[in-house]
Design a protein around this motif. Structure first.
Motif, PDB file in Angstrom:
ATOM      1  N   VAL A 155       5.197  10.815  -1.557  1.00  0.00           N
ATOM      2  CA  VAL A 155       5.729  10.040  -0.449  1.00  0.00           C
ATOM      3  C   VAL A 155       6.686   9.003  -1.011  1.00  0.00           C
ATOM      4  O   VAL A 155       6.361   8.302  -1.966  1.00  0.00           O
ATOM      5  CB  VAL A 155       4.597   9.345   0.330  1.00  0.00           C
ATOM      6  N   VAL A 156       7.880   8.941  -0.435  1.00  0.00           N
ATOM      7  CA  VAL A 156       8.901   7.972  -0.858  1.00  0.00           C
ATOM      8  C   VAL A 156       9.099   6.968   0.264  1.00  0.00           C
ATOM      9  O   VAL A 156       9.274   7.349   1.419  1.00  0.00           O
ATOM     10  CB  VAL A 156      10.230   8.669  -1.206  1.00  0.00           C
ATOM     11  N   PRO A 178       2.069   9.120  -5.076  1.00  0.00           N
ATOM     12  CA  PRO A 178       1.893  10.557  -5.335  1.00  0.00           C
ATOM     13  C   PRO A 178       1.427  11.341  -4.128  1.00  0.00           C
ATOM     14  O   PRO A 178       1.781  12.508  -3.977  1.00  0.00           O
ATOM     15  CB  PRO A 178       0.852  10.595  -6.462  1.00  0.00           C
ATOM     16  N   THR A 179       0.630  10.720  -3.248  1.00  0.00           N
ATOM     17  CA  THR A 179       0.148  11.395  -2.039  1.00  0.00           C
ATOM     18  C   THR A 179       0.091  10.390  -0.893  1.00  0.00           C
ATOM     19  O   THR A 179       0.176   9.180  -1.096  1.00  0.00           O
ATOM     20  CB  THR A 179      -1.260  11.989  -2.236  1.00  0.00           C
ATOM     21  N   TRP A 180      -0.082  10.915   0.320  1.00  0.00           N
ATOM     22  CA  TRP A 180      -0.230  10.049   1.483  1.00  0.00           C
ATOM     23  C   TRP A 180      -1.493   9.186   1.363  1.00  0.00           C
ATOM     24  O   TRP A 180      -1.493   8.014   1.735  1.00  0.00           O
ATOM     25  CB  TRP A 180      -0.277  10.905   2.744  1.00  0.00           C
ATOM     26  N   VAL A 214      11.698   0.103   7.754  1.00  0.00           N
ATOM     27  CA  VAL A 214      10.871   0.876   6.838  1.00  0.00           C
ATOM     28  C   VAL A 214      11.038   2.360   7.145  1.00  0.00           C
ATOM     29  O   VAL A 214      10.975   2.769   8.304  1.00  0.00           O
ATOM     30  CB  VAL A 214       9.382   0.485   6.968  1.00  0.00           C
ATOM     31  N   LYS A 215      11.240   3.147   6.096  1.00  0.00           N
ATOM     32  CA  LYS A 215      11.273   4.603   6.236  1.00  0.00           C
ATOM     33  C   LYS A 215      10.314   5.205   5.222  1.00  0.00           C
ATOM     34  O   LYS A 215      10.280   4.797   4.056  1.00  0.00           O
ATOM     35  CB  LYS A 215      12.685   5.153   6.013  1.00  0.00           C
ATOM     36  N   ARG A 216       9.554   6.174   5.698  1.00  0.00           N
ATOM     37  CA  ARG A 216       8.607   6.884   4.842  1.00  0.00           C
ATOM     38  C   ARG A 216       9.007   8.354   4.834  1.00  0.00           C
ATOM     39  O   ARG A 216       9.121   8.964   5.899  1.00  0.00           O
ATOM     40  CB  ARG A 216       7.179   6.716   5.351  1.00  0.00           C
ATOM     41  N   MET A 217       9.202   8.914   3.650  1.00  0.00           N
ATOM     42  CA  MET A 217       9.674  10.290   3.529  1.00  0.00           C
ATOM     43  C   MET A 217       8.838  11.039   2.505  1.00  0.00           C
ATOM     44  O   MET A 217       8.213  10.425   1.636  1.00  0.00           O
ATOM     45  CB  MET A 217      11.151  10.300   3.106  1.00  0.00           C
ATOM     46  N   ILE A 218       8.836  12.350   2.625  1.00  0.00           N
ATOM     47  CA  ILE A 218       8.187  13.171   1.611  1.00  0.00           C
ATOM     48  C   ILE A 218       9.230  14.053   0.946  1.00  0.00           C
ATOM     49  O   ILE A 218      10.186  14.500   1.588  1.00  0.00           O
ATOM     50  CB  ILE A 218       7.063  14.045   2.214  1.00  0.00           C
TER      51      ILE A 218
END
Length: 561
Positions: free
Chosen positions: A439-440, A493-495, A528-532
């Protein structure tokens, strides 16, 4: 049934040297632990004596002490991770039951005449493993037994209890071995675990609800190392503890030679010096509360280091037993005051979710310093004499005091390290699972030119907190087209690890996001942005698309980050 202690927020008795004894849980476990420590020292005396009769090499006798201490260095960090991840009461209970079983087996084998040198070392090593797993859980549990204001006194009393056992344990062990043999000493040690097992079985501490799955052992160990490495106040304690351990180990390592060569005495003189050290340790523990009211943590540590240095130097020149006995009392008091201050500094600087791991790292560095120091002083005394070794140890203690000028201990009593609990996992348009990742996360700020320097200073602390709590690949970016735009970027590394990361923020950390919000000049909160991350190229035949392959940003307009 023993209930958990009064919470820190409740009305508590005034702080004094013995005030932790007013809490029933701490009092009961302390007395049972002293009995267990006493049994352990009696067992060590029995093992060392038995080894002299069954082994042909002096090295095997020396290995008895090594087999007890080595597990502490090797296993403490893993034990700390278990104590943080599991119920600490159950960890202690399991360790005590394990040591009871091993000690009983050792007793039976000794009575039946089946003990060989390597079998004896195996048994003592296993008992040391149990002690290694019990230590971090016990130390971390003190904060669950007494309120925060009484923590320093409780840690000092714990150290006092161990030194009481160390003062009388070898003498009692020697008497038992002389009267009934080594097997009787092993039996006494086995019986010493019963009281503590009974007390722990009745204790019912209040545990906070576990909202997330437990970390695996490897991840928990890595998280503990990362937290300590990114916490300057704890790193200082570890360094000072290692240096102090190296210097302070001189007294215990060279005490038999002091009694024999400098005072021309025998076993009685050695016992007298050992007892004086223990009496000084008790006095140091009883005076710790009063001294802490007058001195800062750093001031108390420096005073203890200087006092120990004086005690070591005077012992090196003294041929008069009353003077040496007095110096042993000063050294014992300094020992307890310094080590309890280090222990408390670690506990007060660490939130509860990682405190056992931080304590285990402190224990590893301090015991490592003691082990290295014991070897060093032995080498120096062999080649240049006991006096020079004690003078060198005094110099090391002076250096430990001087380190406080550059690396002072932090005052952590007023830190609020309770969870902030403002963050909630956001709803996402793309389905995610606990294992989804990497997760970025990006957070966009608009900062005025005149606020850039202040913004960068705040971001430096933001970076430390992020990395301390598990963020990866943290970076700060500036938009070349619009200089007012700054982007904070990091990954998890993970959600699930992203959720853990945000839940680790403490009340003490709350000022950082607040200051960043005040510096932000855009409408509302920073974006805020959350991306994978997604795979590129053709998917292999038979591949089933999962949330790992999705590229859409997991955006949320909330203030959470």
């Amino acid at each position: 049934m023993l209930q958990a202690s009064t919470s820190p927020a409740d009305d508590t008795p005034p702080v004094s040297a013995l005030s932790p004894f007013r809490f029933p849980v701490f009092r009961s476990i302390w007395f049972a632990s002293v009995a267990s420590n006493l049994g352990g020292l009696i067992q060590t005396v029995g093992a060392a004596w038995m080894m002299t009769s069954i082994a042909k090499s002096a090295d095997m006798v020396a290995l008895v002490q090594t087999s007890v201490a080595l597990p502490i260095v090797l296993l403490s960090l893993f034990a700390g991770a278990m104590a943080d991840s599991l119920d600490r009461r159950k960890v202690m209970l399991g360790a005590q039951v394990f040591m009871l079983v091993v000690s009983t087996a050792l007793t039976v084998c000794a009575w039946m005449g089946l003990i060989t040198p390597w079998l004896l070392l195996m048994f003592t090593f296993l008992i040391g493993c149990g002690a290694a797993f019990n230590g971090p859980a016990w130390q971390a549990s003190v904060g669950d037994m007494v309120p925060r204001a009484h923590l320093a006194g409780a840690v000092a009393i714990n150290s006092m209890g161990f030194n009481i056992a160390r003062s009388v344990g070898p003498a009692i062990g020697g008497a038992i071995v002389a009267a009934a043999g080594a097997a009787a000493a092993f039996a006494v040690n086995a019986a010493s675990y019963i009281a503590l097992i009974a007390v722990l079985s009745r204790w019912r501490p209040v545990r906070p609800p576990q909202l997330l799955p437990r970390e695996t052992l490897g991840i928990a160990v890595a998280a503990g190392i990362r937290y300590v490495s990114m916490s300057p106040s704890i790193r200082r304690v570890l360094l000072r503890g290692a240096v102090f351990g190296m210097g302070a180990s001189s007294i215990m390592a060279l005490l038999p030679l002091v009694a024999k060569d400098l005072l021309t005495g025998g076993p009685l003189m050695y016992g007298l010096l050992l007892g004086a050290f223990g009496v000084g340790a008790v006095g140091g523990a009883l005076s710790s509360a009063r001294l802490r009211q007058r001195l800062s943590s750093e001031g108390l540590t420096r005073a203890a280091c200087v006092a120990f240095a004086i005690a070591a130097a005077v012992t090196g020149v003294s041929n008069w037993s009353p003077l040496t006995v007095t110096m042993m009392m000063i050294a014992g008091a300094s020992w307890v005051l310094a080590l309890s201050t280090f222990n408390v500094s670690v506990q007060l600087s660490t939130p509860r979710w990682v405190v056992a791991r931080a304590l285990s790292l402190y224990q590893v560095t301090t015991f490592g310093g003691m082990a290295a120091g014991s070897w060093l002083w032995g080498v120096i005394s062999e080649s240049d004499g006991v006096r020079l070794a004690l003078f060198a140890a005094a110099l090391v203690m002076a250096i430990c005091a001087a380190l406080g000028l550059r690396l002072p201990l932090s005052e952590s009593a007023d830190l609020n390290l309770d969870p902030l609990r403002r963050w909630q996992a956001p709803e996402t348009a793309v389905p995610v699972e606990a294992r989804t990742g990497p997760v970025v996360i990006t957070i966009e700020y608009r900062i005025r030119e005149e606020d850039v320097l202040e913004f960068l200073a705040v971001m430096a602390e933001r970076r430390r907190i992020r990395k301390r709590d598990g963020a990866m690949n943290w970076m700060l970016l500036r938009d070349l087209a619009d200089p007012a735009v700054w982007v904070e970027r990091y990954a998890a590394p993970t959600w699930l690890e992203y959720i853990r990361h945000n839940n680790r923020m403490t009340q003490e950390d709350a000022d950082i996001p607040q200051r960043l919000h005040e510096l932000h000049q855009g409408p509302g909160y920073p974006t805020v942005k959350r991306m994978i991350e997604r795979q590129t190229g053709a998917l292999p035949a038979g591949h089933v698309s999962t949330s790992h392959d999705l590229a859409e940003p997991l955006t949320d307009p909330s203030r959470s980050s």
